[in-house]
Scaffold this motif. Structure first.
Motif, PDB file in Angstrom:
ATOM      1  N   ALA A  79      11.597   8.964 -10.533  1.00  0.00           N
ATOM      2  CA  ALA A  79      11.036   7.611 -10.617  1.00  0.00           C
ATOM      3  C   ALA A  79       9.829   7.481  -9.689  1.00  0.00           C
ATOM      4  CB  ALA A  79      12.109   6.591 -10.251  1.00  0.00           C
ATOM      5  N   PHE A  80       9.967   7.999  -8.471  1.00  0.00           N
ATOM      6  CA  PHE A  80       8.902   7.926  -7.476  1.00  0.00           C
ATOM      7  C   PHE A  80       7.649   8.658  -7.975  1.00  0.00           C
ATOM      8  CE2 PHE A  80       6.939  10.070  -3.770  1.00  0.00           C
ATOM      9  CZ  PHE A  80       6.522   8.954  -3.071  1.00  0.00           C
ATOM     10  N   SER A  81       7.854   9.824  -8.598  1.00  0.00           N
ATOM     11  CA  SER A  81       6.705  10.600  -9.075  1.00  0.00           C
ATOM     12  C   SER A  81       5.992   9.868 -10.211  1.00  0.00           C
ATOM     13  CB  SER A  81       7.151  11.972  -9.560  1.00  0.00           C
ATOM     14  OG  SER A  81       7.975  12.572  -8.619  1.00  0.00           O
ATOM     15  N   PHE A  82       6.774   9.279 -11.128  1.00  0.00           N
ATOM     16  CA  PHE A  82       6.154   8.508 -12.206  1.00  0.00           C
ATOM     17  C   PHE A  82       5.327   7.360 -11.646  1.00  0.00           C
ATOM     18  CE2 PHE A  82       8.972  10.271 -15.564  1.00  0.00           C
ATOM     19  CZ  PHE A  82       7.996  10.462 -16.515  1.00  0.00           C
ATOM     20  N   LEU A  83       5.920   6.661 -10.661  1.00  0.00           N
ATOM     21  CA  LEU A  83       5.240   5.522 -10.054  1.00  0.00           C
ATOM     22  C   LEU A  83       3.934   5.968  -9.383  1.00  0.00           C
ATOM     23  CD1 LEU A  83       5.769   2.465  -9.451  1.00  0.00           C
ATOM     24  CD2 LEU A  83       6.498   3.209  -7.187  1.00  0.00           C
ATOM     25  N   LEU A  84       4.025   7.067  -8.639  1.00  0.00           N
ATOM     26  CA  LEU A  84       2.859   7.559  -7.905  1.00  0.00           C
ATOM     27  C   LEU A  84       1.764   7.980  -8.890  1.00  0.00           C
ATOM     28  CD1 LEU A  84       2.198   7.980  -4.946  1.00  0.00           C
ATOM     29  CD2 LEU A  84       2.834  10.360  -5.199  1.00  0.00           C
ATOM     30  N   GLU A  85       2.192   8.627  -9.967  1.00  0.00           N
ATOM     31  CA  GLU A  85       1.227   9.056 -10.978  1.00  0.00           C
ATOM     32  C   GLU A  85       0.518   7.840 -11.554  1.00  0.00           C
ATOM     33  OE1 GLU A  85      -0.327  10.429 -14.874  1.00  0.00           O
ATOM     34  OE2 GLU A  85       1.100   8.820 -14.502  1.00  0.00           O
ATOM     35  N   TRP A  86       1.304   6.794 -11.823  1.00  0.00           N
ATOM     36  CA  TRP A  86       0.771   5.606 -12.460  1.00  0.00           C
ATOM     37  C   TRP A  86      -0.152   4.830 -11.523  1.00  0.00           C
ATOM     38  CZ3 TRP A  86       2.189   0.142 -12.199  1.00  0.00           C
ATOM     39  CH2 TRP A  86       1.657  -0.582 -13.275  1.00  0.00           C
ATOM     40  N   LEU A 107      -3.679  14.039   1.869  1.00  0.00           N
ATOM     41  CA  LEU A 107      -3.665  14.030   3.333  1.00  0.00           C
ATOM     42  C   LEU A 107      -3.469  12.603   3.834  1.00  0.00           C
ATOM     43  CD1 LEU A 107      -6.493  16.536   4.316  1.00  0.00           C
ATOM     44  CD2 LEU A 107      -4.079  16.767   4.781  1.00  0.00           C
ATOM     45  N   GLY A 108      -4.114  11.636   3.154  1.00  0.00           N
ATOM     46  CA  GLY A 108      -3.904  10.232   3.503  1.00  0.00           C
ATOM     47  C   GLY A 108      -2.454   9.837   3.305  1.00  0.00           C
ATOM     48  N   LEU A 109      -1.883  10.284   2.190  1.00  0.00           N
ATOM     49  CA  LEU A 109      -0.483  10.009   1.883  1.00  0.00           C
ATOM     50  C   LEU A 109       0.423  10.598   2.965  1.00  0.00           C
ATOM     51  CD1 LEU A 109       0.427   8.510  -0.603  1.00  0.00           C
ATOM     52  CD2 LEU A 109       0.911  10.675  -1.713  1.00  0.00           C
ATOM     53  N   THR A 110       0.064  11.818   3.431  1.00  0.00           N
ATOM     54  CA  THR A 110       0.826  12.457   4.498  1.00  0.00           C
ATOM     55  C   THR A 110       0.833  11.585   5.736  1.00  0.00           C
ATOM     56  OG1 THR A 110       0.063  14.581   3.681  1.00  0.00           O
ATOM     57  CG2 THR A 110       1.026  14.559   5.858  1.00  0.00           C
ATOM     58  N   GLN A 111      -0.360  11.056   6.062  1.00  0.00           N
ATOM     59  CA  GLN A 111      -0.453  10.221   7.255  1.00  0.00           C
ATOM     60  C   GLN A 111       0.400   8.971   7.110  1.00  0.00           C
ATOM     61  OE1 GLN A 111      -4.756  10.110   8.075  1.00  0.00           O
ATOM     62  NE2 GLN A 111      -4.167   9.400  10.068  1.00  0.00           N
ATOM     63  N   ILE A 112       0.343   8.335   5.923  1.00  0.00           N
ATOM     64  CA  ILE A 112       1.125   7.126   5.694  1.00  0.00           C
ATOM     65  C   ILE A 112       2.612   7.438   5.842  1.00  0.00           C
ATOM     66  CG2 ILE A 112       1.766   5.385   4.008  1.00  0.00           C
ATOM     67  CD1 ILE A 112      -0.986   5.692   2.779  1.00  0.00           C
TER      68      ILE A 112
END
Lengths: 293, 330
Positions: A79-86, A107-112
């Motif tokens: 579910a998380f991957s679908f959401l992130l893709e969308w 890299l930004g996502l890593t920081q978050i």
């Protein structure tokens, strides 16, 4: 004395097998996404950790059984991957140099994610352990091994095998490999490229989630595992050849055993250090990797 | 060559920058933020040379700054050198180390260069943690004194702020000179198409190495100033987050322009100090900014401004020509 050596040897082999399966899984997930979508996911370690932490919350805070927690985490991963893709990933499908753009985004996502983890889980505990999947110990040829580890080992290799079969024989796997090889001609042959991107992203990330759950079941972990996993997965991907699932499987197993052997003599940081070194040499001498087509 | 209006604007901005330490002298907190912003401007102008003009993303920027800072501290405190001698020495040393480490990777492009430099950055960070006899490990080095001055004095607050302003201005002017020079033109040619540039007789690797050396000098000087200004350094201060932050200044402001990175640093560098309550969320906020900039404003705020201006001018020009056409018909 020889008995002690033998026990160390057997435990090293079992650790190598488990770590190898987990490394191979995660690296295969990362390399599928990179080979198909051209997305080098620098935050794979954070996804890995997220899966492990959710499993920890479900078992420790909500009292779930480890098995149901693992299944739930896998579902959440999809579910998380679908959401992130969308929300995020599809916006860069048409950018020409999108691998560098994606690299920056992840890299930004890593920081978050690492910021959020250290504000939440980092405050609650510094070492996380899941209850075992199975209790008890089995003697294998005179050597004790926990049933939990055997279960993790079997699940890990079962997953690797089914992943391999899926990519080899299923229609989706063939479309995926077609897009790997040549986007334009795949599109001409009637492959929906955008849809394949989406599926690959979801598939690759879900595998990373599975790797995280398996790792959490086999070992206790802390928040630093995310960074180590990111480095390791990238090293495996670069050495095995970006986009090569076979390369990820082979090099992942080698790395698992390396880690297990190095951990007997030195700290795991030494292993990470050597991965960085090998990756650097590989990038400089043969950026296309060992198993590139 | 820049037009005369641009030169006037530039002189005006320079004067403001040089005067600002005296304007905020009454408030040490604001003065400190200003000083950190000047270091940010210096760093982002340097990063812009490589990211904006050559199109490479040096993720080992923070590591090079760190090598210089530790070397400078070792030379001043361990060997008794003057800051004014130790900084150029440390800058040359760390820039040379940077080029030696980076030279093989300079053959790579785009993502592979970024990944390679990220790996090098990780190795440098690990080295900072493990070579404790020079770096004091994770604990870091505290109480680094400000630069020495004549008659055994040390620079006081305003003097140090003025020094930072001066160095930042010199840094921006140097990027400007480079961008108008033949070197700058060659770098842009390499960024746009390195194969074509090579066939035109441009030494791609050589020019990239020169640019990388210059960028490392920026990183190093900034690192030395940072160490003495804050008075404390640790491996965490020079890890990949510093490289990413400086990258964000450049990308947010507008890569490949002179004013863009300065704007980016002016807006973003003071944020962590002004939003003290949100300190814990610093990483989260900068991560969100990185994603937003990449998705929505790949050209940065100044690049976006230029694009709108161009479109507006084109629209105005089209309006003007249609007016003359209709006038001619009558």
């Amino acid at each position: 004395v020889s008995d002690t050596i033998l026990i160390v040897l057997v435990s090293t082999i079992s650790t190598g097998l488990i770590l190898g399966a987990i490394f191979s899984l995660v690296a295969a997930g990362v390399t599928i996404v990179y080979g198909c979508v051209w997305l080098p996911n620098a935050s794979n370690g954070q996804f890995f950790l997220l899966a492990a932490l959710i499993a920890w919350s479900l078992t420790t805070s909500f009292g779930w059984h480890s098995a149901s927690a693992a299944v739930a985490v896998f579902a959440m991963g999809i579910a998380f991957s679908f959401l992130l893709e969308w929300v995020l990933i599809r916006r860069l499908y048409d950018v020409p140099d999108r691998n560098i753009a994606y690299f920056v985004v992840t890299l930004g996502l890593t920081q978050i994610m690492s910021g959020v983890f250290s504000l939440t889980y980092g405050v609650w505990s510094d070492q996380f352990t899941l209850p075992p999947l199975l209790n008890g110990i089995t003697m294998i040829g005179g050597f004790p091994m926990t049933n939990n580890r055997i279960a993790v080992l079997l699940i890990g290799y079962g997953l690797l095998g089914s992943l391999f079969l899926l990519l080899r024989f299923h229609k989706y796997g063939r479309a995926l490999r077609a897009v790997f090889q040549n986007r334009e001609s795949a599109a001409l042959r009637g492959v929906d490229v955008q849809f394949t991107y989406k599926l690959s992203f979801v598939l690759g990330n879900s595998i990373v989630f599975l790797g995280g759950v398996l790792f959490a079941l086999a070992y206790s972990f802390d928040l630093t595992v995310a960074w180590t996993m990111s480095v390791t997965a990238f090293a495996i991907m670069i050495i095995g050849g970006p986009g090569s699932v076979l390369g990820a499987l082979v090099v992942g197993l080698v790395f698992g055993f390396t880690q297990a052997i190095v951990s007997v003599f030195a700290s795991p940081t030494a292993a990470t250090f050597s991965y960085l070194g090998v990756m650097l040499v590989m990038l400089l001498l043969r950026p296309q990797g060992l198993f590139s087509r | 060559m820049p037009s005369s209006t641009r030169v006037l604007i530039f002189i005006f901005l320079t004067l403001i920058a040089l005067a600002s330490p005296f304007l905020v002298a009454g408030n040490r907190f604001i003065a400190f933020i200003l000083g950190m912003t000047f270091i940010g401007i210096l760093w982002s102008s340097g990063m812009n040379l490589l990211y904006g003009f050559v199109g490479l993303m040096p993720m080992m920027f923070g590591g090079i700054a760190g090598i210089a800072a530790y070397t400078m501290v070792y030379l001043t405190q361990g060997q008794g050198w003057s800051f004014w001698l130790a900084t150029p020495a440390a800058a040359l040393l760390s820039a040379s180390i940077g080029v030696v480490l980076g030279l093989p990777s300079l053959r790579l492009k785009g993502f592979y260069f970024a990944l390679c430099s990220l790996v090098i950055q990780s190795v440098i960070t690990l080295a900072f943690i493990y070579f404790t006899q020079f770096t004091n490990g994770d604990v870091g080095i505290t109480q680094i004194p400000p630069p020495d001055w004549f008659f055994g004095e040390r620079l006081n607050g305003i003097q140090f702020d003025f020094l930072l302003a001066l160095v930042a201005v010199i840094g921006v002017v140097a990027t400007m000179v480079i961008s108008y020079s033949r070197l700058g033109k060659r770098l842009v040619a390499i960024r746009e198409d390195d194969v074509l540039a090579a066939t035109l007789g441009i030494n791609v690797l050589g020019n990239r190495s020169i640019a990388f050396f210059i960028v490392s000098i920026y990183a190093a000087v900034g690192g030395c100033l940072y160490a003495t200004y804050v008075g404390f350094i640790s491996p965490r201060a020079f890890d990949v987050l510093l490289s990413l932050n400086v990258w964000l200044f450049v990308a947010f402001g507008g890569r490949g322009t002179i004013i863009g990175p300065v704007l980016g640093a002016l807006i973003l560098a003071p944020l962590p100090f002004l939003l003290q309550e949100l300190q814990a969320f610093k990483d989260v906020i900068s991560g969100i900014l990185i994603i937003v900039v990449t998705l929505i404003m790949p050209a940065g705020i100044y690049g976006e401004f230029l694009r709108r201006k161009k479109r507006w001018m084109a629209g105005a020009a089209r309006g003007a020509t249609s007016d003359t056409h209709s006038a001619a018909k009558q």
